[in-house]
Each structure stands twice: as structure tokens, then as C-alpha cells.
Write an enzyme that holds these catalytic residues in place. Structure first.
Site, PDB file in Angstrom:
ATOM      1  N   ARG A 161      62.466  16.602  -2.777  1.00 51.43           N
ATOM      2  CA  ARG A 161      62.150  14.893  -2.534  1.00 51.43           C
ATOM      3  C   ARG A 161      63.198  14.204  -2.530  1.00 51.43           C
ATOM      4  NH1 ARG A 161      57.799  16.732  -5.620  1.00 51.43           N
ATOM      5  NH2 ARG A 161      55.655  16.965  -4.428  1.00 51.43           N
ATOM      6  N   LYS A 187      57.004  14.893  -8.914  1.00 52.36           N
ATOM      7  CA  LYS A 187      55.659  14.307  -9.047  1.00 52.36           C
ATOM      8  C   LYS A 187      54.732  15.042 -10.208  1.00 52.36           C
ATOM      9  CE  LYS A 187      55.199  12.165  -4.554  1.00 52.36           C
ATOM     10  NZ  LYS A 187      54.013  11.924  -3.442  1.00 52.36           N
ATOM     11  N   HIS A 259      62.810  13.097   4.385  1.00 56.73           N
ATOM     12  CA  HIS A 259      61.520  13.730   4.350  1.00 56.73           C
ATOM     13  C   HIS A 259      61.431  14.804   5.461  1.00 56.73           C
ATOM     14  CE1 HIS A 259      57.975  13.948   1.632  1.00 56.73           C
ATOM     15  NE2 HIS A 259      57.433  14.326   2.776  1.00 56.73           N
ATOM     16  N   ARG A 262      62.999  17.790   4.308  1.00 54.66           N
ATOM     17  CA  ARG A 262      62.002  18.498   3.389  1.00 54.66           C
ATOM     18  C   ARG A 262      61.138  19.355   4.277  1.00 54.66           C
ATOM     19  NH1 ARG A 262      59.425  18.560  -1.722  1.00 54.66           N
ATOM     20  NH2 ARG A 262      57.235  18.323  -1.660  1.00 54.66           N
ATOM     21  N   HIS A 285      54.395  21.147  -4.777  1.00 56.71           N
ATOM     22  CA  HIS A 285      52.996  20.429  -4.566  1.00 56.71           C
ATOM     23  C   HIS A 285      51.829  20.643  -5.560  1.00 56.71           C
ATOM     24  CE1 HIS A 285      53.663  20.591   0.116  1.00 56.71           C
ATOM     25  NE2 HIS A 285      54.292  19.603  -0.459  1.00 56.71           N
ATOM     26  N   TYR A 294      51.879  22.360   7.213  1.00 57.54           N
ATOM     27  CA  TYR A 294      52.699  23.245   8.046  1.00 57.54           C
ATOM     28  C   TYR A 294      52.006  24.338   8.653  1.00 57.54           C
ATOM     29  CZ  TYR A 294      55.587  20.553   4.625  1.00 57.54           C
ATOM     30  OH  TYR A 294      56.214  19.674   3.838  1.00 57.54           O
TER      31      TYR A 294
END
Length: 332
Positions: A161, A187, A259, A262, A285, A294
Site C-alpha cells: 500500500r 491495516k 494503488h 498494487r 487483506h 481480482y
């Protein structure tokens, strides 16, 4: 007892609620700080008050609504960004509500402002030739060009990220083979190690000695040795994407951001046949369900599925309405 001021409420929110009770990550604190700062500056301009002189009544639902409109119309933020800003404001008012019983109606009205629904577009990513053109864009005869090339290659290969890239330090990068990897905390305070390819290792081994002498220094610094800001990284990606478009015109149709790189890393793994659960771990994630975006973007997967479906025995034809009124409506 004196009612708490906006200043004291915000100090308690960031130190007590986010810092001690929730132990929020630095990324969360930064995102909430930026939102509150924008809101205070907007409300201060609207009321002709200094931000420190604002009251809860100055930050009522009408002001917050006007602020959200400002994000839409003046700052041209996306719906996702608007919703993230509103989530930060809601979090503050949930903290403040029991502390300001005489202004509970103001807090309740702000908390009643809903998130906006929005369409979820198919993710945008770069193809192999587009990625090669982007990586070739920086002028590696200069210090900035070598830094930008190393940053772009690392991002495309690891899928980190933007906040993880700007927070990456020299000591977070292991270039010894085998086991070369970058170590990050993303995150939800989730730590992970992302492996590096031989090509990326070679580039980083050349670049990192130029980044600075301190192991705790940023892996991709400014010329002053400070960490790059998110805006600076976004600008350099846009700059090199524009240069790459001269050699690969298909990039022109895409809005290339950090992004996007990414997404490019994720799609490269997807096209290589890597399972979505592994890609979720790779990208940090929380759930493998997030990685399903995706699958929607990967046409090759859908085409392989279509090839397994038997064709139907039918002939082409066209429906012709038998009524003038129906025919009129069909033409609308």
C-alpha cells in the site's frame, strides 16, 4: 461543571479513544487527523472563527453536510474517500456523544448522516508491456531516477500500500538470498513479510546504499533524507506514467496511481495461477473475500470457464413486436 470544548474533545478522542483504548494504527490516526483537520479548517472559514474557537454547534449536521459537499465539488474526492471521511467524523461523534449530553441532538444528527452507495468498478491494472514501459520511464542516470525506479519496481512486485511504501525503512528490507523480503505493518496492525524476486533484490542492493546511512531511515527518501509524502509518491507515479505513455500509448486510457501498481501486482499473481487465499496473505487483506475483486478483473479466468460450457443448439433471430405501441416503446 464546564462543558467540554471541541479542543478537549478532540484531544481525548485522539489520545484516549484512538491511542489507548483502540490502539489504532499510525495509518488510522493519520487518516482521522487529516479528516478532522479539513473539517475544522472548513468550519473555521465558514464561521470566521479560529479552529480552536469552534464549538460543537459550529460542527452540526448542516456544517458536516456542507463539508461533504465541499469534498465532492471542490476537492473532487471519490465516493469512497467521502465515505472514509464521514466514517472518521462518525467515530469522533460516537466518542463525544456521552460527554456532551446537552448537545446530544447535534451529535445524533451528525451520526444520522448516511454513507453514500456507489458503484464498484472493475479494478484497473497495468499489463506486462505497460509495466515494462513504466519501469523504464525514470532516468536512472540521476539520483531521483534511481530512487523512483526502485520504488516503482518494489511496489509493482510486492503490491504494498502507499502508506506502507512511504513508511518503509532500510532495515525493513532484507536482501540476503534466500529469504529476501520487505517487512511491513499494514491495516489492522497486521505484520507481514513479502518476498522479493531476484530482479528486485538486485535493484534494491544498488539503491539502498544511496538512500542513507541510517538503518532506521526511509528506504525511499527525499533529497533531505525525510520520508516521502503520499502526495509526492502520487505525483511521481503520474509523472512517470505520462512518460511511459509515449512508448506505450495504451497507458493513456488508464488513471495510473500507486494503488494501480498494487492491483498490478495482484493481477500478475492471479495470471500466474496463484490461489486467491495466497494473494490475500500477500497483500495483507483481512479476508480472502476482498481478493475476489481480482477474479472479476481477470478475463482469462472467465474465458477458461466459458470454454468449458457446452454451446446451445440455437440459431440467430430477432424479435419483432406485433403492436405499433410496443414497437414504439422498443425504439426508446
Amino acid at each position: 461543571m464546564t462543558a467540554p470544548t471541541v479542543t478537549s474533545l478532540l484531544q481525548g478522542f485522539f489520545t484516549q479513544r484512538l491511542g489507548r483504548q483502540l490502539q489504532a494504527s499510525p495509518q488510522t490516526v493519520s487518516a482521522y487527523r487529516d479528516t478532522i483537520k479539513l473539517l475544522l479548517l472548513f468550519a473555521g472559514q465558514k464561521t470566521n472563527k479560529a479552529p480552536s474557537g469552534l464549538t460543537i454547534d459550529d460542527l452540526d449536521a448542516l456544517t458536516v453536510g456542507a463539508f461533504l459537499d465541499h469534498l465532492d465539488n471542490e476537492r473532487h474526492n471519490s465516493t469512497a474517500t467521502r465515505n472514509a471521511r464521514l466514517a472518521a467524523i462518525h467515530s469522533f461523534y460516537r466518542y463525544a456523544l456521552p460527554l456532551i449530553p446537552d448537545r446530544a441532538h447535534t451529535a445524533s444528527q451528525v451520526l444520522a448522516i448516511p454513507q453514500r452507495r456507489h458503484d464498484r468498478a472493475i479494478v484497473s491494472y497495468l499489463t506486462g508491456p505497460e509495466t515494462d514501459a513504466l519501469l523504464a520511464a525514470p532516468d536512472r542516470t540521476t539520483w531521483h531516477g534511481r530512487r523512483d525506479h526502485a520504488l516503482l519496481l518494489t511496489t509493482v512486485q510486492t503490491g504494498l500500500r502507499l502508506s506502507e511504501m512511504t513508511g518503509l525503512t532500510i532495515q525493513d528490507v532484507t536482501t540476503a538470498m534466500p529469504g529476501a523480503a520487505v517487512h511491513t505493518t499494514g491495516k489492522g496492525r497486521r505484520e507481514r513479510a513479502t518476498p522479493l524476486t531476484r530482479q528486485t533484490v538486485d535493484v534494491l542492493r544498488t539503491w539502498l546504499p544511496e538512500a542513507g546511512p541510517s538503518p532506521s531511515g526511509p528506504a525511499f527518501p527525499t533529497r533531505r533524507g525525510t520520508p516521502m509524502s503520499a502526495d509526492a509518491v502520487q505525483r511521481l507515479v503520474a509523472l512517470h506514467a505520462a512518460t511511459a505513455a509515449l512508448a506505450c500509448p495504451s497507458i493513456t486510457s488508464k488513471h495510473v496511481t500507486p494503488h494501480t501498481l498494487r492491483h498490478t501486482a495482484a493481477m500478475a499473481l492471479m495470471n500466474a495461477g496463484v490461489d486467491t487465499s495466497v494473494i490475500a496473505l500477500w497483500l495483507g487483506h483481512k479476508s480472502a473475500v476482498t481478493t475476489h475483486i481480482y477474479l472479476h478483473a481477470d478475463m482469462s479466468t472467465k474465458e477458461r470457464a466459458l470454454a468449458r460450457v457446452p454451446t446451445t443448439n440455437t440459431t440467430p433471430g430477432r424479435y419483432r413486436p406485433g403492436d405499433n405501441l410496443i414497437a414504439f416503446l422498443e425504439q426508446l
